[in-house]
Design an enzyme around this catalytic site. Structure first.
Site, PDB file in Angstrom:
ATOM      1  N   ASP A  12      -7.345 -39.351 -34.159  1.00  0.00           N
ATOM      2  CA  ASP A  12      -8.240 -38.832 -35.191  1.00  0.00           C
ATOM      3  C   ASP A  12      -9.220 -39.947 -35.518  1.00  0.00           C
ATOM      4  O   ASP A  12      -8.848 -40.968 -36.093  1.00  0.00           O
ATOM      5  CB  ASP A  12      -7.426 -38.438 -36.427  1.00  0.00           C
ATOM      6  CG  ASP A  12      -8.302 -37.874 -37.546  1.00  0.00           C
ATOM      7  OD1 ASP A  12      -9.547 -37.979 -37.446  1.00  0.00           O
ATOM      8  OD2 ASP A  12      -7.750 -37.344 -38.517  1.00  0.00           O
ATOM      9  N   ASP A  54      -8.475 -33.833 -34.286  1.00  0.00           N
ATOM     10  CA  ASP A  54      -8.078 -34.841 -33.303  1.00  0.00           C
ATOM     11  C   ASP A  54      -8.884 -34.724 -32.022  1.00  0.00           C
ATOM     12  O   ASP A  54      -9.057 -33.629 -31.478  1.00  0.00           O
ATOM     13  CB  ASP A  54      -6.595 -34.706 -32.964  1.00  0.00           C
ATOM     14  CG  ASP A  54      -5.712 -35.055 -34.148  1.00  0.00           C
ATOM     15  OD1 ASP A  54      -5.959 -36.101 -34.771  1.00  0.00           O
ATOM     16  OD2 ASP A  54      -4.790 -34.279 -34.458  1.00  0.00           O
ATOM     17  N   TYR A  91     -15.333 -37.819 -42.243  1.00  0.00           N
ATOM     18  CA  TYR A  91     -14.191 -38.192 -43.054  1.00  0.00           C
ATOM     19  C   TYR A  91     -13.128 -38.914 -42.226  1.00  0.00           C
ATOM     20  O   TYR A  91     -12.782 -38.488 -41.128  1.00  0.00           O
ATOM     21  CB  TYR A  91     -13.553 -36.952 -43.700  1.00  0.00           C
ATOM     22  CG  TYR A  91     -12.542 -37.332 -44.742  1.00  0.00           C
ATOM     23  CD1 TYR A  91     -12.943 -37.745 -46.007  1.00  0.00           C
ATOM     24  CD2 TYR A  91     -11.192 -37.320 -44.454  1.00  0.00           C
ATOM     25  CE1 TYR A  91     -12.019 -38.123 -46.959  1.00  0.00           C
ATOM     26  CE2 TYR A  91     -10.256 -37.699 -45.397  1.00  0.00           C
ATOM     27  CZ  TYR A  91     -10.677 -38.104 -46.646  1.00  0.00           C
ATOM     28  OH  TYR A  91      -9.757 -38.495 -47.589  1.00  0.00           O
ATOM     29  N   ASN A 105      -2.492 -52.106 -24.475  1.00  0.00           N
ATOM     30  CA  ASN A 105      -1.829 -50.808 -24.479  1.00  0.00           C
ATOM     31  C   ASN A 105      -2.068 -50.164 -25.834  1.00  0.00           C
ATOM     32  O   ASN A 105      -2.001 -50.842 -26.863  1.00  0.00           O
ATOM     33  CB  ASN A 105      -0.327 -51.006 -24.226  1.00  0.00           C
ATOM     34  CG  ASN A 105       0.410 -49.720 -23.938  1.00  0.00           C
ATOM     35  OD1 ASN A 105       0.422 -48.824 -24.756  1.00  0.00           O
ATOM     36  ND2 ASN A 105       1.013 -49.643 -22.767  1.00  0.00           N
ATOM     37  N   TYR A 234       0.954 -43.894 -45.571  1.00  0.00           N
ATOM     38  CA  TYR A 234       0.426 -42.648 -45.030  1.00  0.00           C
ATOM     39  C   TYR A 234      -1.038 -42.804 -44.642  1.00  0.00           C
ATOM     40  O   TYR A 234      -1.879 -43.154 -45.464  1.00  0.00           O
ATOM     41  CB  TYR A 234       0.565 -41.515 -46.052  1.00  0.00           C
ATOM     42  CG  TYR A 234       0.049 -40.195 -45.517  1.00  0.00           C
ATOM     43  CD1 TYR A 234       0.770 -39.503 -44.551  1.00  0.00           C
ATOM     44  CD2 TYR A 234      -1.159 -39.671 -45.934  1.00  0.00           C
ATOM     45  CE1 TYR A 234       0.306 -38.308 -44.031  1.00  0.00           C
ATOM     46  CE2 TYR A 234      -1.635 -38.474 -45.423  1.00  0.00           C
ATOM     47  CZ  TYR A 234      -0.896 -37.800 -44.478  1.00  0.00           C
ATOM     48  OH  TYR A 234      -1.370 -36.616 -43.961  1.00  0.00           O
ATOM     49  N   LYS A 237      -1.182 -37.364 -40.509  1.00  0.00           N
ATOM     50  CA  LYS A 237       0.001 -36.910 -39.794  1.00  0.00           C
ATOM     51  C   LYS A 237      -0.128 -37.269 -38.319  1.00  0.00           C
ATOM     52  O   LYS A 237      -1.208 -37.576 -37.826  1.00  0.00           O
ATOM     53  CB  LYS A 237       0.164 -35.396 -39.974  1.00  0.00           C
ATOM     54  CG  LYS A 237       1.615 -34.942 -39.929  1.00  0.00           C
ATOM     55  CD  LYS A 237       2.486 -35.658 -40.948  1.00  0.00           C
ATOM     56  CE  LYS A 237       3.949 -35.239 -40.816  1.00  0.00           C
ATOM     57  NZ  LYS A 237       4.827 -36.069 -41.627  1.00  0.00           N
ATOM     58  N   ASP A 238       0.998 -37.216 -37.608  1.00  0.00           N
ATOM     59  CA  ASP A 238       1.048 -37.768 -36.258  1.00  0.00           C
ATOM     60  C   ASP A 238       0.367 -36.887 -35.216  1.00  0.00           C
ATOM     61  O   ASP A 238      -0.084 -37.377 -34.197  1.00  0.00           O
ATOM     62  CB  ASP A 238       2.514 -37.982 -35.869  1.00  0.00           C
ATOM     63  CG  ASP A 238       3.282 -38.685 -36.981  1.00  0.00           C
ATOM     64  OD1 ASP A 238       2.958 -39.835 -37.275  1.00  0.00           O
ATOM     65  OD2 ASP A 238       4.176 -38.051 -37.568  1.00  0.00           O
ATOM     66  N   ASP A 239       0.370 -35.572 -35.444  1.00  0.00           N
ATOM     67  CA  ASP A 239      -0.357 -34.648 -34.573  1.00  0.00           C
ATOM     68  C   ASP A 239       0.005 -34.863 -33.103  1.00  0.00           C
ATOM     69  O   ASP A 239      -0.804 -35.353 -32.310  1.00  0.00           O
ATOM     70  CB  ASP A 239      -1.863 -34.800 -34.778  1.00  0.00           C
ATOM     71  CG  ASP A 239      -2.260 -34.618 -36.238  1.00  0.00           C
ATOM     72  OD1 ASP A 239      -1.562 -33.886 -36.954  1.00  0.00           O
ATOM     73  OD2 ASP A 239      -3.262 -35.223 -36.655  1.00  0.00           O
ATOM     74  N   GLN A 247       6.904 -23.945 -12.909  1.00  0.00           N
ATOM     75  CA  GLN A 247       7.096 -23.218 -11.649  1.00  0.00           C
ATOM     76  C   GLN A 247       7.862 -24.039 -10.601  1.00  0.00           C
ATOM     77  O   GLN A 247       8.000 -25.249 -10.720  1.00  0.00           O
ATOM     78  CB  GLN A 247       5.747 -22.760 -11.074  1.00  0.00           C
ATOM     79  CG  GLN A 247       4.868 -21.974 -12.023  1.00  0.00           C
ATOM     80  CD  GLN A 247       5.337 -20.564 -12.318  1.00  0.00           C
ATOM     81  OE1 GLN A 247       4.925 -19.953 -13.288  1.00  0.00           O
ATOM     82  NE2 GLN A 247       6.196 -20.038 -11.482  1.00  0.00           N
ATOM     83  N   SER A 248       8.372 -23.340  -9.584  1.00  0.00           N
ATOM     84  CA  SER A 248       8.996 -23.946  -8.402  1.00  0.00           C
ATOM     85  C   SER A 248      10.064 -24.971  -8.769  1.00  0.00           C
ATOM     86  O   SER A 248       9.889 -26.175  -8.567  1.00  0.00           O
ATOM     87  CB  SER A 248       7.935 -24.590  -7.508  1.00  0.00           C
ATOM     88  OG  SER A 248       6.998 -23.631  -7.079  1.00  0.00           O
ATOM     89  N   TYR A 353       6.553 -42.204 -47.270  1.00  0.00           N
ATOM     90  CA  TYR A 353       5.330 -42.828 -46.775  1.00  0.00           C
ATOM     91  C   TYR A 353       4.094 -41.972 -47.045  1.00  0.00           C
ATOM     92  O   TYR A 353       3.055 -42.170 -46.423  1.00  0.00           O
ATOM     93  CB  TYR A 353       5.461 -43.126 -45.275  1.00  0.00           C
ATOM     94  CG  TYR A 353       6.375 -44.280 -45.002  1.00  0.00           C
ATOM     95  CD1 TYR A 353       5.889 -45.586 -45.024  1.00  0.00           C
ATOM     96  CD2 TYR A 353       7.720 -44.084 -44.753  1.00  0.00           C
ATOM     97  CE1 TYR A 353       6.721 -46.666 -44.773  1.00  0.00           C
ATOM     98  CE2 TYR A 353       8.566 -45.150 -44.505  1.00  0.00           C
ATOM     99  CZ  TYR A 353       8.064 -46.445 -44.517  1.00  0.00           C
ATOM    100  OH  TYR A 353       8.884 -47.502 -44.275  1.00  0.00           O
TER     101      TYR A 353
END
Length: 371
Positions: A12, A54, A91, A105, A234, A237-239, A247-248, A353
């Site tokens: 986000d 996001d 925002y 990373n 906070y 949210k983690d989203d 298949q297969s 949090y």
């Protein structure tokens, strides 16, 4: 043949307006940056999505998971989008970028990551699921149903290639530990853990030894980053996001999608502090408005062709999910009528949090002992 890696990395970096959706300018900037990477040969292919507020990057390459070049590409893309977001005064511009500099990373730096490396089959369907206004544990129920519930996935009963079941990698995201558990042998123990979705989350699913697919190559992977554990407070949210192969020797595409026909309750919604129904929506409905929600999920379906992404197909853009969406609206209405009361609002232990502790701090000196 070299293995293919699919990387789904999200952040986000600014909402329009508030926490509703991602501005077109940010989508354009991300597409331009990833196109340059494709032209240079760093990645094979890419797609850019928005899920609520996001920004979602799907990339294919041959560099494996946790590759520094790929993660830096994602980080640089988010930084460029953040610069535009700040210029537009969107925002929460850059709110998921919790570090000032890339350190090799993106894990632990704010963005959510779901990556898998595998040997591409003759026909390789992959589905990218992207959620908004909820937490990683929101995937527990649908992933379990895909790979362990015979009432959802008929292949577990009637297809010899699925009959032996799968291995679940489950993370304790509070204690930073993991355990590998086998279904159906340990089904009840698996459920004992993943039913506590705020703490125990499914991270990966693997085939078992002796099947059609290599046992060390995942067939599903979910992002497990929890922003409050990274930031200490906070920040949204983690989203979560997930990648699922089909298949297969694996559940069919329809079996992978079927769990989302039930709008189960997940945590998140307004200020990350409320329970609400998870609504499966087409791409154009992935903007969160009512009470900044309700929580929702989109699904982008692809076929891989030597790493090239054929698609996407907007898999929830189907009237077959109209009933589910209507049911989700009814559940949302019911939950909203509780206002600030549980079970709409999360229990106190899950509010640690959020912004609620700042309210409690102002009141703590006013409490007196009861005789």
């Amino acid at each position: 043949m070299s293995k293919i890696t699919v990387s789904l990395i999200k952040a986000d970096v600014g909402g329009l307006p508030g926490h509703v959706t991602v501005a077109d300018e940010l989508i354009k900037a991300a597409e331009e940056n990833l196109q340059n990477a494709k032209d240079s040969g760093l990645i094979i292919d890419f797609r850019v999505f928005r899920a609520g507020d996001d920004l979602e990057l799907v990339m294919t390459h041959t560099k494996g998971v946790d590759n520094e070049e790929i993660h830096k590409l994602a980080w640089d893309t988010f930084e460029k989008a953040t610069a535009i977001a700040k210029d537009l005064k969107l925002y929460g511009a850059g709110q998921d970028l919790l570090s000032d500099a890339f350190s090799g990373n993106v894990r632990g730096m704010g963005p959510g990551v779901a990556e898998m490396e595998f040997t591409e089959r003759g026909a390789e369907p992959v589905i990218a699921f992207m959620m908004d206004k909820t937490e990683p544990g929101a995937f527990n129920l649908p992933i379990f149903r895909m790979f362990a519930d015979p009432f959802n996935t008929a292949g577990l009963v009637i297809d010899p290639n699925l009959h032996n079941g799968f291995v679940f990698e489950i993370w304790d995201i509070y204690e930073h530990k993991r355990v590998l558990m086998r279904a159906p042998e340990e089904m009840y123990d698996i459920l004992a853990l993943i039913g506590a979705k705020s703490r125990f989350v499914i991270k990966r699913v693997f085939p078992k030894e002796g099947g059609k697919l290599p046992a060390d190559e995942p067939v599903a992977v979910i992002s497990t980053e929890k922003l409050y554990q990274i930031a200490g407070e906070y920040v949204g949210k983690d989203d979560p996001v997930a990648l699922v192969r089909a298949q297969s020797g694996l559940p069919a595409v329809g079996e992978v999608l079927e769990p989302f026909a039930f709008p189960h309750l997940v945590s998140g919604w307004m200020r990350g502090s409320h329970n609400g129904p998870l609504m499966p929506v087409p791409f154009n409905y992935s903007k969160c408005t009512r009470f900044d929600g309700p929580p929702r999920v989109i699904a982008a379906g692809f076929q891989l062709a030597n790493g090239r992404l054929v698609g996407p197909v907007d898999l929830f853009d189907d009237p077959a999910y109209d009933y589910t969406r209507q049911k989700a609206v009814e559940i949302a209405e019911y939950m909203r009528r509780h206002g600030p009361f549980e079970p709409h609002r999360l229990p106190m232990e899950d509010m640690e949090y959020t912004t609620l502790p700042k309210v409690m701090d102002r009141l703590k000196d006013r409490f007196e002992s009861i005789e």
